[in-house]
Scaffold this active site. Structure first.
Site, short mmCIF file in Angstrom:
data_model
loop_
_atom_site.label_atom_id
_atom_site.label_comp_id
_atom_site.label_asym_id
_atom_site.label_seq_id
_atom_site.Cartn_x
_atom_site.Cartn_y
_atom_site.Cartn_z
CB ALA A 25 -0.93 -0.01 1.21
CG HIS A 26 3.81 2.49 3.09
ND1 HIS A 26 3.15 1.65 3.95
CD2 HIS A 26 4.11 3.61 3.82
CE1 HIS A 26 3.08 2.23 5.15
NE2 HIS A 26 3.64 3.40 5.10
#
Lengths: 293, 201
Positions: B37-38
């Site tokens: 997700a980062h």
């Protein structure tokens, strides 16, 4: 009930017990550390751990979301009627446990992403460790182990002249290298001897001895005790915050080695060292060994 | 050691008050984000696109939970923290770009993150690893989920509403103190003594 079905049901139950009911010796060790702890940060961390174990036991839910790559240790009695079909039963059990308990899907396919079932597409995961023994029963152990502590496990090939001292140093350095990352206080399983893969498997099996039990060999037992003290003196601390216990126990298992090498497998477990073991007789009677049921 | 309750959206001045060793409890929005997700959020930034949820003033939670859908509604089964060191690769970029005020995880973070916390005004808090059910009890609502199909249950963005999530120990404050750095320095000093206790010269 068909014997395969008994195996499947028992395997689901073993995963449920393992993820939700931490073995009592670990609970007792954590409580003992909490009792003698005076630092507020260490106390707050240990309290949270124990409270969390209590909730998991009372609600039969996974105490940690990371239930690992599913693996079973199998001690197959040579006269137990289900043999090759065990694999199918355990794959089915893994799929069922994933939705019924539930446990987190942790089998990631290289091309298609998370399979969602904890079953890999190559037929290797769940991983099965096989032993054939002279009996008519099946002993099954489920051992969910999280990725955090797997990522900090270590493997080394020492030179023969380094001997036992080299092994001690390597274990201390391995835990120092793991540092805060794998959820200390740790339980450390060390496998020594054999070859590269053999020592890692033996190290993992060493964890299954449980904590508070010394190796039968007096020399090895002494080293285990030394290493517990030594590693706690590193003061990595509970959750790596520099206070509280760093390690709950160190279990070492040995086997013969090649003249030219000392393979050392250091398998690190987080405080949530989860396993559950049961015996199934050939007529389908199930006896839980690691937990009272 | 001082205890604080922080309510989202959290302002810069709220986190500047915090010192390493303080304890915080979080009320409001926590968004789970791990490696993938980062990575995806930062890729979007490069393309000039916006992520589906605003991170500013929110809490980023390093967590890959077990979730269950009960009658079309998501609920948390277990949601403890994951090892934060993996996110050290890009957390500084993330903090500078999206300005979350609190990062919660376990296992500690390094110099790059500490520098970004100091520059932007953010803290890193350690929540007890494995305490997945204490976390679950504090998460009172699952508000939303993004990127589930693409990234899968552990890696996607879960948007939680929390009621007194904690205790979270402030491990990196916005003034350059990092409890994990202090621990590692002490550990190095202790190593010879550890060897000695093991009977090594």
């Amino acid at each position: 009930m068909q014997l395969e079905k008994v195996v499947e049901e028992t395997a689901v139950e073993l995963l449920r017990i393992a993820v939700s009911d931490l073995p009592q010796p670990i609970y007792d060790a954590l409580s003992k550390w909490l009792d003698k702890e005076s630092n507020p940060i260490a106390k707050s961390q240990l309290k949270a751990i124990i409270q969390n174990i209590d909730i998991a036991r009372n609600t039969q839910q996974p105490c940690c979301q990371d239930t690992g790559v599913v693996a079973f240790f199998i001690e197959l009695g040579e006269d137990f009627p289900v043999r090759a079909r065990l694999r199918d039963a355990l794959i089915k059990a893994t799929e069922r446990a994933t939705t019924e308990i539930p446990i987190r899907p942790n089998a990631v396919d290289w091309f298609e992403g998370n399979t969602g079932t904890n079953v890999g597409k190559q037929g290797k995961i769940p991983w099965l460790y096989w032993d054939v023994v002279p009996s008519d029963a099946l002993t099954l152990t489920a051992m969910p182990k999280g990725g955090g502590s797997t990522n900090v496990s270590n493997f080394g090939l020492l030179k023969p002249v380094e001997g036992m001292d080299g092994i001690k140093r390597f274990v201390i350095d391995s835990v120092a290298r793991a540092g805060a990352r794998g959820c200390p206080p740790y339980v450390v399983g060390v496998g020594v001897g054999g070859g590269e893969d053999m020592c890692m498997t033996l190290g993992k099996k060493a964890l299954l001895r449980g904590i508070g039990k010394r190796n039968k060999n007096e020399e090895i037992a002494k080293i285990e005790k030394q290493l517990v003290n030594a590693i706690n003196a590193l003061e990595i601390g509970t959750m790596g915050l520099g206070v509280g216990p760093t390690v709950l126990d160190v279990n070492i298992e040995i086997m013969a080695r090649h003249p030219a090498s000392i393979p050392v497998g250091v398998v690190i477990s987080c405080w949530a060292e989860r396993y559950a073991k049961a015996k199934i007789s050939k007529d389908g009677q199930v006896t839980y060994i690691s937990h009272k049921r | 050691m001082v205890e604080y309750e922080l309510k989202t959206p959290i302002k810069e001045e709220d986190v500047r008050k915090l010192r390493a060793g303080d304890t915080i409890y979080i009320i409001g929005r926590m968004i789970t984000a791990r490696d993938e997700a980062h990575h995806k959020a930062l890729e979007l930034l490069k393309k000039g696109e916006q992520p589906p949820v605003d991170f500013e003033g929110m809490v980023i939670y390093h967590c890959g939970p077990i979730m269950r859908k009960v009658q079309d509604k998501w609920e948390v089964v277990a949601a403890g923290p994951t090892t934060s060191t993996r996110m050290e690769l890009f957390e500084d970029e993330f903090i500078e770009a999206y300005k979350p005020r609190v990062i919660v995880g376990k296992g500690g973070m390094g110099k790059r993150t500490a520098k970004a916390c100091q520059k932007v005004g953010a803290v890193y808090g350690a929540f007890t690893g494995g305490a997945a059910l204490i976390a679950k009890q504090a998460i009172v609502e699952v508000e939303d989920v993004f990127w589930l199909d693409e990234l899968g249950m552990p890696e996607c963005l879960w948007v939680y509403r929390a009621e007194r999530f904690g205790p979270v120990a402030v491990a990196i404050d916005s003034h350059g103190t990092n409890l994990f750095d202090q621990m590692y320095a002490k550990m190095e000093k202790n190593r010879p003594r550890a060897y000695e206790l093991a009977g090594l010269k």
